[in-house]
Design an enzyme around this catalytic site. Structure first.
Site, PDB file in Angstrom:
ATOM      1  N   GLU A  65      54.593  33.674  42.171  1.00 56.58           N
ATOM      2  CA  GLU A  65      56.564  33.615  41.813  1.00 56.58           C
ATOM      3  C   GLU A  65      56.717  32.821  43.407  1.00 56.58           C
ATOM      4  O   GLU A  65      57.882  32.402  43.170  1.00 56.58           O
ATOM      5  CB  GLU A  65      56.516  35.665  42.099  1.00 56.58           C
ATOM      6  CG  GLU A  65      56.946  36.275  40.981  1.00 56.58           C
ATOM      7  CD  GLU A  65      55.241  36.632  40.767  1.00 56.58           C
ATOM      8  OE1 GLU A  65      55.002  37.412  39.660  1.00 56.58           O
ATOM      9  OE2 GLU A  65      54.222  37.086  41.422  1.00 56.58           O
ATOM     10  N   HIS A 134      58.268  47.447  37.253  1.00 56.36           N
ATOM     11  CA  HIS A 134      58.583  46.893  36.341  1.00 56.36           C
ATOM     12  C   HIS A 134      59.846  47.368  35.837  1.00 56.36           C
ATOM     13  O   HIS A 134      60.875  46.762  34.962  1.00 56.36           O
ATOM     14  CB  HIS A 134      57.781  47.395  34.818  1.00 56.36           C
ATOM     15  CG  HIS A 134      56.468  46.548  34.834  1.00 56.36           C
ATOM     16  ND1 HIS A 134      55.632  47.435  35.848  1.00 56.36           N
ATOM     17  CD2 HIS A 134      55.888  45.860  34.446  1.00 56.36           C
ATOM     18  CE1 HIS A 134      54.726  46.504  35.401  1.00 56.36           C
ATOM     19  NE2 HIS A 134      55.325  45.429  34.090  1.00 56.36           N
TER      20      HIS A 134
END
Length: 330
Positions: A65, A134
């Site tokens: 990321e 998540h």
């Protein structure tokens, strides 16, 4: 799907439609992220983009990321308009340094010489039986950062129009997509390239008795609560904040001035949340209009639990109805 079609689409399909439109109109728009090209993304939000625009504009990246964010920032300073996807909001933390220290400050640091027109997309929120990383709802982290917009659509129409506006914006936008309602409803959306305004709340329902303020997936429960309360004779004004930073305080304050009461609903934890900022704004600027204290209906100050308990964490229709009954005095 041809341009100018009117189609019934889900929220995730509206995101895909907006990306297709803008990439067809502007060759500088590029898309990058983990598994977004060949596979079309974990939720298929980027399905078909690689076939339509090629691998030079639709790029799979490593599972990194920080790299995704840094690459997108570099692209944005050199004339491109990257739309970078983080697979889940819970994976965004390695990119915080790039977003906070570079993307948000680029215009200020270069005294306007460089802009940073990019969008960071991320599915966020709970409700799909996923692990905690998540299911994050940490929009308040980014709402605190000057120079970054934080936009959260709550319907297919707003997903389409707000994403177009975000891509066209000259500054960085965190675009958080509530995955719990990715496919919950369909809505008629005209694929005409018309953007919706950023930094603006949307009044979804008019009412005179209480203002319900919310965003993201919680819009669904809030509207259902308003329907339930209408059967009791309570008129709820429902406002979708949509852009949580910067806040459209004028719309919120005008509504509270009319109703005299406010209930704020969000699934993020209570402590330091965007709801607290809204409540403070109401206390500072509309205190004399209030007929009862502002109430917040939120998630808890804990990590999102596993799926057997996540419905106990997320605000429910009954929680919102109960809060309204408190401020109304029923």
């Amino acid at each position: 799907m041809s341009q100018s079609d009117v189609c019934d689409v889900t929220l995730v399909e509206a995101v895909n439609m907006a990306l297709h439109w803008e990439m067809a109109q502007d060759d500088n728009v590029v898309v990058l992220g983990e598994d977004i090209a060949t596979n079309g993304g974990v939720f298929r939000a980027t399905l078909g983009l690689k076939d339509a625009f090629g691998f030079k504009r639709v790029m799979d990246t490593p599972l990194a990321e920080n790299l995704i964010a840094g690459t997108a920032i570099g692209m944005s300073t050199q004339g491109l308009k990257p739309v970078a996807e983080f697979q889940f909001m819970g994976f965004i933390y390695p990119a915080m340094e790039q977003i906070v220290c570079h993307a948000s400050r680029m215009r200020n640091r270069t005294r306007g010489r460089l802009h940073c027109p990019l969008v960071f997309r991320a599915p966020f929120g709970g409700g799909i039986h996923a692990p905690e990383h998540h299911s994050e709802s940490t929009e308040a982290l980014f709402a605190h950062i000057p120079g970054v917009r934080v936009v959260i659509p709550s319907s297919p129409q707003r997903a389409y129009g707000l994403l177009l506006a975000a891509i066209r914006n000259p500054d960085p936008v965190i675009f958080l997509e509530p995955k719990r309602i990715y496919r919950a409803v369909t809505q008629s959306v005209e694929n005409n390239g018309e953007a919706l305004p950023l930094d603006t709340c949307f009044t979804l329902r008019e009412g005179d008795d209480v203002t319900l303020i919310t965003w993201g997936a919680c819009v669904m429960e809030t509207l259902k609560a308003a329907d339930t309360l209408a059967e009791q004779g309570v008129g709820c004004e429902v406002i979708d904040v949509a852009t949580v930073s910067p806040l459209d305080r004028e719309t919120l304050l005008c509504s509270v001035a009319k109703t005299g009461r406010a209930v704020i609903v969000h699934e993020a934890c209570r402590n330091g949340g965007v709801g607290a900022e809204i409540a403070a704004s109401i206390a500072e600027s509309a205190f004399l209009d209030l007929q009862a204290p502002v109430i917040r209906v939120t998630g808890y100050d804990t990590v999102m639990p596993y799926y057997r308990n996540e419905q106990s964490y997320l605000p429910q229709v009954g929680d919102i109805v109960h809060a309204v009954e408190q401020v109304i005095g029923l």
